[in-house]
Design an enzyme around this catalytic site. Structure first.
Site, PDB file in Angstrom:
ATOM      1  N   GLU A  92       0.839  -1.207   0.000  1.00 59.80           N
ATOM      2  CA  GLU A  92       0.000   0.000   0.000  1.00 59.80           C
ATOM      3  C   GLU A  92       0.872   1.254   0.000  1.00 59.80           C
ATOM      4  O   GLU A  92       0.632   2.201  -0.754  1.00 59.80           O
ATOM      5  CB  GLU A  92      -0.915  -0.008   1.228  1.00 59.80           C
ATOM      6  N   HIS A  93       1.899   1.274   0.851  1.00 58.82           N
ATOM      7  CA  HIS A  93       2.812   2.426   0.899  1.00 58.82           C
ATOM      8  C   HIS A  93       3.564   2.590  -0.413  1.00 58.82           C
ATOM      9  O   HIS A  93       3.691   3.703  -0.945  1.00 58.82           O
ATOM     10  CB  HIS A  93       3.820   2.234   2.037  1.00 58.82           C
ATOM     11  N   GLU A 130       5.639   2.964  12.275  1.00 56.23           N
ATOM     12  CA  GLU A 130       4.201   2.858  12.519  1.00 56.23           C
ATOM     13  C   GLU A 130       3.899   1.710  13.484  1.00 56.23           C
ATOM     14  O   GLU A 130       3.006   1.818  14.333  1.00 56.23           O
ATOM     15  CB  GLU A 130       3.459   2.651  11.202  1.00 56.23           C
TER      16      GLU A 130
END
Length: 761
Positions: free
Chosen positions: A52-53, A130
């Protein structure tokens, strides 16, 4: 108003939902892929999140800040993505005429990503940061505790966030696994697209066809494995604050879920939440999806409560009462859900359509649905302030989780009442006197009233929350009467907005009760602690900037409606015992300085507010912020990898305009973060005409775009009281030299900055 919608299946198998929204000045796109954390290879937990990143790094065609992320920021839009258990989604919102350019960028990043090794290494570091953040993120810990109750599939208990330990090893193998995952899942038959804007359905269809061109067809997604709960489904999580009850049933997907949500969120007298608050059993409630596949959903009803047994019992009584609601009542709440949905932005509407609570077909079989929900397989999690026992390792967390041994209780059932109800004997007399009222007439639009404390005099967060508690049932009653009301914090200042029904349905008694409530004293409520350090700083910033004391009174402006509507509202406002639209004393100067705030956790967060100098151009500040935002992100987030919160933007806080820099890092000290912000401003290249003109044009388009009535009302009040407010004329007259001068002035006068920071443990 029902929006014209069309769903088409394009060659290759991609399904597109097209939504025509006439007169909208914004447009949105959302692409959802049937692949998430449950699909990733066990060797690389967190791979779906990492991909996704990486997709935001784009492909060959769009480079650097011309990729979707930087491009949307320059457009003044919003962009984000999310990785769920069985889906990943990518979405953005921009001005309507920029939709096609955004879709082209979305297409390339999803179809032909580069997946370069240096980008992979960079994002693995971000994922690891994160992961460290989420270790202390209380909502994530509680979700993990609920998911631990699932015995199958095994992915529910597996580590999914990703970390350096899980991903940073064999870089070549990781790159190959990312490519394999992308080729398998990012294909037409596993992808859905939503487009919404003022374009015709035909034009949106052409955009969708261009998006699908070049996509490999691929194979349809396999069915999800059965979800089974384990032996223990009543769990207790030891917490230090914010006790809560999570009641989480497994249900077949149905449009009735959205109707249930509307009943649940109701706060009018007779509702579940009104009864729980009256007995001091619960404070707030939320309904979220924990998991969705094609047929099954796992819901979470979350109640803020330190008495979970009593709340759980009342939920059961409430579900029984819902089975007795009439078709008329169900239709009423269904219409409320449609109004709630229609008030959302285009992007939020698409998010609700893709994985939320968009209203579907009218109510059917609701009683049977509630009966099935009552006996559905379910997990209960009591988050209680008890001594922690032995921790349980699950999904990368260490949770003080144990079996919940319920205490016996025998509270009588609440008396529930549902709407619509007969008006009864509730009659109000219209006052004869009228209060001052600023009116922006628009006879064709429903009247929208804005009420707020005088400028620079907003109550603190604790008092504002208490005022909101008093207003809750009255605002809910207004909603049932055809209006709408909201007491909320906007740009650091509390305000009340009231949309009034048409003249024949004016709820005078409700409106007068609301206005009288504003004159009553309130006891402060302690705000819930923020779960992320930078949010804690943002919540503290308004009070740190200072106020001009506690001037009594209210500012009032009416947007929309006729002169007759304004006269009626002005007479109602005379019931407020404090002055309405009083003169404003000279504001106190904006506070400045450096302050450390205590916050638990290992991260360092920094917030820098640089106020607009007295007499300087607000238009220049807005344009400077648009220029800085993507450059700041590119330099500190992408190139220097400062952390996962990196933002530089225009912000109005407690009626003061300024440039706001926000940073949060797991491994940088506050002084280093502040130095990075200073260096960015000092090294900012002088703006030339070629850079200035597109920014000016974009700002001019934004200020001329239609705005919500409450925004127009607030703007009119600011102009009435001589506060800076952006106008089309100011934007048109702006010159590049003004922006350059402002940048130098704000950078040079650092002693005027307000700096807040936290440091890690």
């Amino acid at each position: 108003m029902t929006l014209a919608t069309r769903t088409v299946t394009l060659p290759g198998g991609l399904q597109a939902t097209l939504v025509h929204q006439p007169q909208a000045d914004r447009a949105a796109a959302l692409a959802r892929v049937a692949a998430g954390s449950h699909h990733e290879p066990s060797r690389f937990p967190g791979l779906a999140h990492l991909l996704e990143h990486l997709l935001f790094y784009g492909g060959e065609r769009y480079q650097d800040d011309d990729r979707l992320m930087g491009w949307v920021q320059r457009q003044g839009g919003s962009v984000n993505a999310t990785t769920l258990a069985r889906h990943s989604a990518f979405f953005f919102e921009v001005a309507a005429d920029a939709l096609a350019d955004g879709v082209a960028r979305l297409q390339e990043m999803l179809q032909a990503p580069l997946l370069l090794r240096e980008d992979i290494q960079r994002e693995v570091a971000v994922i690891d940061a994160e992961y460290r953040l989420i270790q202390q993120h209380e909502p994530s810990r509680r979700e993990a505790a609920v998911r631990h109750a699932a015995s199958a599939p095994a992915a529910f208990r597996r580590f999914q966030v990703g970390s350096a330990d899980a991903l940073a090893g064999d870089l070549a193998a990781l790159q190959a696994a990312l490519g394999d995952f992308h080729r398998t899942h990012y294909v037409a038959r596993r992808m859905q697209l939503w487009l919404q804007g003022p374009q015709s359905l035909e034009a949106l269809g052409e955009l969708a066809a261009r998006f699908a061109a070049g996509l490999a067809a691929g194979e349809a997604p396999p069915p999800a494995p059965p979800l089974r709960l384990g032996e223990f489904t009543a769990l207790q999580l030891a917490v230090s604050s914010q006790p809560a009850l999570w009641r989480c049933p497994l249900i077949a997907l149905s449009d009735n879920v959205t109707l249930l949500r509307e009943f649940l969120l109701d706060e009018a007298p007779g509702s579940l939440m009104a009864g729980l608050r009256q007995r001091r059993l619960a404070g707030d409630v939320a309904l979220n999806w924990l998991y969705q596949d094609r047929h099954l959903g796992w819901l979470a009803l979350v109640f803020a409560s330190d008495r979970p047994e009593e709340v759980d019992r009342q939920i059961t009584h409430w579900l029984q009462a819902l089975q007795q609601t009439t078709p008329e009542q169900q239709q009423h709440y269904y219409q409320l859900s449609r109004r709630r949905f229609q008030a959302l932005s285009p992007l939020d509407q698409l998010r609700q359509r893709a994985f939320g609570f968009a209203p579907g077909a009218p109510p059917a079989g609701f009683a049977d649905f509630c009966a099935a929900l009552q006996v559905a397989p379910s997990v209960s999690l009591a988050c209680q302030t008890v001594s922690p026992g032995e921790p349980v390792a699950t999904q990368g967390f260490s949770l003080p989780l144990s079996r919940w041994r319920r205490r016996p209780e025998s509270d009588p059932a609440l008396a529930f009442a549902f709407y619509p109800q007969a008006a009864g004997d509730l009659v109000a007399k219209c006052p004869e006197k009228a209060a001052p009222l600023l009116h922006l007439p628009s006879p064709g639009d429903p009247p929208r009233l804005l009420l707020r404390p005088p400028f620079y005099c907003s109550p603190d967060q604790a008092e504002g929350l208490a005022r909101g508690e008093q207003l809750r049932p009255l605002l809910a009653a207004l909603r049932h009467a055809g209006g709408h009301g909201e007491w909320h914090l906007f740009d650091g200042s509390w305000q009340l907005t009231l949309q009034l029904p048409e003249p024949g349905r004016r709820p005078e008694a409700i409106l007068q009760a609301i206005l009288r409530q504003l004159a009553l004293p309130v006891a402060s409520l302690t705000p819930s602690p923020e779960s992320i350090a930078i949010r804690h700083l943002m919540a503290q910033l308004p009070e740190r900037l200072g106020t001009s004391g506690h001037q009594k009174g209210w500012l009032a402006a009416l947007a929309g409606g006729s002169a007759e509507d304004a006269q009626w509202v002005a007479r109602q406002l005379s019931l407020i015992t404090a002055p309405v639209n009083p003169p404003m004393p000279a504001p106190a100067p904006c506070r400045r300085g450096v302050e450390r705030l205590v916050y638990p956790g290992g991260d360092t967060a920094l917030l820098v507010f640089i106020p607009l100098p007295d007499g300087a151009s607000l238009a220049a500040l807005r344009l400077l912020a648009q220029h800085c935002e993507p450059l700041f992100f590119q330099r500190l987030r992408v190139e220097q990898q400062i952390g996962y919160v990196v933002s530089c933007r225009y912000q109005r806080v407690a009626d003061r305009d300024g440039l706001l820099m926000a940073l949060q890092s797991p491994d940088r000290r506050a002084g280093e973060l502040l130095r990075c912000g200073k260096d960015f401003l000092r090294q900012l290249a002088p703006m030339d005409e070629a850079t200035f003109r597109p920014l000016q044009q974009r700002l001019a388009a934004q200020i001329r775009a239609s705005r919500p009535p409450e925004a127009r009302a607030l703007s009119a009040l600011r102009q009435e009281y001589g506060l800076p407010e952006l106008t089309p004329q100011a934007v048109d007259a702006l010159r590049v030299a003004e922006v350059a001068d402002l940048a130098r002035e704000m950078t040079r006068r650092r002693r005027r900055w307000q700096v807040l920071f936290t440091t890690g443990d």
